[in-house]
Design an enzyme around this catalytic site. Structure first.
Site, PDB file in Angstrom:
ATOM      1  N   LYS A 152       0.844  -1.201   0.000  1.00 48.04           N
ATOM      2  CA  LYS A 152       0.000   0.000   0.000  1.00 48.04           C
ATOM      3  C   LYS A 152       0.872   1.242   0.000  1.00 48.04           C
ATOM      4  O   LYS A 152       0.609   2.208  -0.718  1.00 48.04           O
ATOM      5  CB  LYS A 152      -0.948  -0.019   1.217  1.00 48.04           C
ATOM      6  CG  LYS A 152      -2.069  -1.041   1.045  1.00 48.04           C
ATOM      7  CD  LYS A 152      -2.782  -1.376   2.342  1.00 48.04           C
ATOM      8  CE  LYS A 152      -3.764  -2.528   2.102  1.00 48.04           C
ATOM      9  NZ  LYS A 152      -4.297  -3.115   3.334  1.00 48.04           N
TER      10      LYS A 152
ATOM     11  N   GLN B 258      -4.397  -2.015   9.765  1.00 46.49           N
ATOM     12  CA  GLN B 258      -4.259  -3.335   9.136  1.00 46.49           C
ATOM     13  C   GLN B 258      -4.781  -4.401  10.099  1.00 46.49           C
ATOM     14  O   GLN B 258      -4.425  -4.415  11.271  1.00 46.49           O
ATOM     15  CB  GLN B 258      -2.786  -3.593   8.798  1.00 46.49           C
ATOM     16  CG  GLN B 258      -2.537  -4.860   8.019  1.00 46.49           C
ATOM     17  CD  GLN B 258      -3.148  -4.843   6.610  1.00 46.49           C
ATOM     18  OE1 GLN B 258      -3.093  -3.838   5.911  1.00 46.49           O
ATOM     19  NE2 GLN B 258      -3.734  -5.952   6.210  1.00 46.49           N
TER      20      GLN B 258
ATOM     21  N   ASP C 122     -11.358   3.177   4.811  1.00 46.39           N
ATOM     22  CA  ASP C 122     -11.675   1.772   4.527  1.00 46.39           C
ATOM     23  C   ASP C 122     -13.045   1.379   5.088  1.00 46.39           C
ATOM     24  O   ASP C 122     -13.365   0.195   5.196  1.00 46.39           O
ATOM     25  CB  ASP C 122     -10.577   0.847   5.093  1.00 46.39           C
ATOM     26  CG  ASP C 122     -10.617  -0.550   4.462  1.00 46.39           C
ATOM     27  OD1 ASP C 122     -11.246  -0.707   3.390  1.00 46.39           O
ATOM     28  OD2 ASP C 122     -10.030  -1.475   5.037  1.00 46.39           O
TER      29      ASP C 122
END
Ligand code: NAP
Length: 282
Positions: A55, A99, A122
């Site tokens: 990423k 994450q 997200d």
């Protein structure tokens, strides 16, 4: 592969998304604004570290800044929330990605909820999820949004189709079910307690695999001509569908790798740019 099977090329879709971001990043640079994504990694799971690195590299290639916060394996929920709050307060950070999975001692939900809605690129907060359910989320979860982006890019009709989603996680199966519903599909969401799974999958015009089990979906579970989107990403670059068997039956299918994965990353970059532009407009 049957002659007609379309391979839904995630790299192509991702390139189109990234291409569309270049001028937007350049425009902001003229105003002295550099979009910035902060990734938070807790512990030393090698797969998670690889995803975070991928990423970061994708950001760099597009002129997006990335900050990596790495916390030790024994981090507590409170310590993680404190780190997230610091990023919430940092005006130079536009998006925050925690994450997951995080180590077991951490209350993952509480950590997700700590992310400011303006930086929840997200879609992991309950508010972000709810906005997505209503169909007006600014930042729906990236993998579900990537699945929709692939369907849109290849102009695959969704309205009136029966979509079968295997998996109901809050970041993948549930939100993609809601997004397909909002696009007027008739949606069946399956999970580990679903009875007669193969029979239900066989009803699907569109099948989304989001199970986390390698090569789980079998070729003879599919209706002939089904559209198959494989979100699975298991060790060894193996998806959640038995690709060889399924591509013989499907009319279109995403490969693994180079299917949903690259579009997920491109979507994350897009959301970060969206978030930065929102700040720039203020
Ligand atoms: P997860 O949280 O473990 O959820 C898995 C889901 O599958 C659960 O809802 C579970 O049901 C269901 N399931 C498990 N066994 C089943 C069975 N035998 N029959 C039917 N359903 C079953 O996983 P996730 O985070 O949603 O991820 C799913 C997959 O997508 C993984 O391979 C992951 O690596 C991948 N992924 C890829 C990306 C990407 O960018 N490509 C991003 C995120 C995740 P219950 O709810 O009943 O337990």
């Amino acid at each position: 592969m049957s002659a007609e099977t379309v391979i839904l090329d995630g790299n192509r879709v991702a390139d189109a998304i990234k291409e569309s971001l270049l001028s937007r990043v350049a425009n902001m640079a003229e105003k002295g604004i550099v979009p910035c994504l902060a990734t938070v990694l807790v512990g030393d799971d090698p797969a998670s570290a690889t995803y975070v690195r991928m990423k970061g590299n994708a950001c760099k290639r597009l002129g997006i800044q990335s900050i990596r916060v790495v916390l030790p394996e024994h981090t507590t929920t409170e310590e993680l929330i404190a780190a997230i709050n610091k990023l919430n307060d940092d005006e130079s950070v536009h998006g925050i990605l925690l994450q997951h999975p995080v180590p077991k001692q951490i209350d993952e939900r509480a950590a997700f909820e700590a992310i400011s809605i303006d930086k929840d690129v997200d879609g992991v907060t309950t508010l972000g999820f709810a906005q997505n359910a209503f169909g007006f989320a600014e930042f729906p979860s990236c993998t579900p949004a990537a699945i929709i982006a692939i369907l849109d890019y290849y102009q695959i009709p969704v309205e009136g189709k029966h979509a079968v989603v295997i998996g109901r996680s809050p970041i993948l199966g549930k939100p993609v079910s809601l997004m397909l519903l909002n696009k007027n599909a008739t949606v069946t969401t399956c999970h580990s307690k679903t009875a007669n799974l193969a029979d239900i999958v066989r009803l699907g015009d569109i099948v989304v695999a989001a199970v986390g089990k390698p090569q789980f979906v079998q070729g003879d579970w599919l209706k002939s001509g089904a559209i198959v989107l494989d979100a699975g990403y298991n060790p060894g670059n193996i998806g959640d569908v038995d690709y060889e068997a399924c591509e013989k039956v499907a009319s279109a299918i995403t490969p693994v790798p180079a299917g949903v994965g690259p579009v997920t990353i491109a979507t994350l970059l897009k959301h970060t740019v969206d978030a930065a532009e929102k700040v720039a407009r203020k």
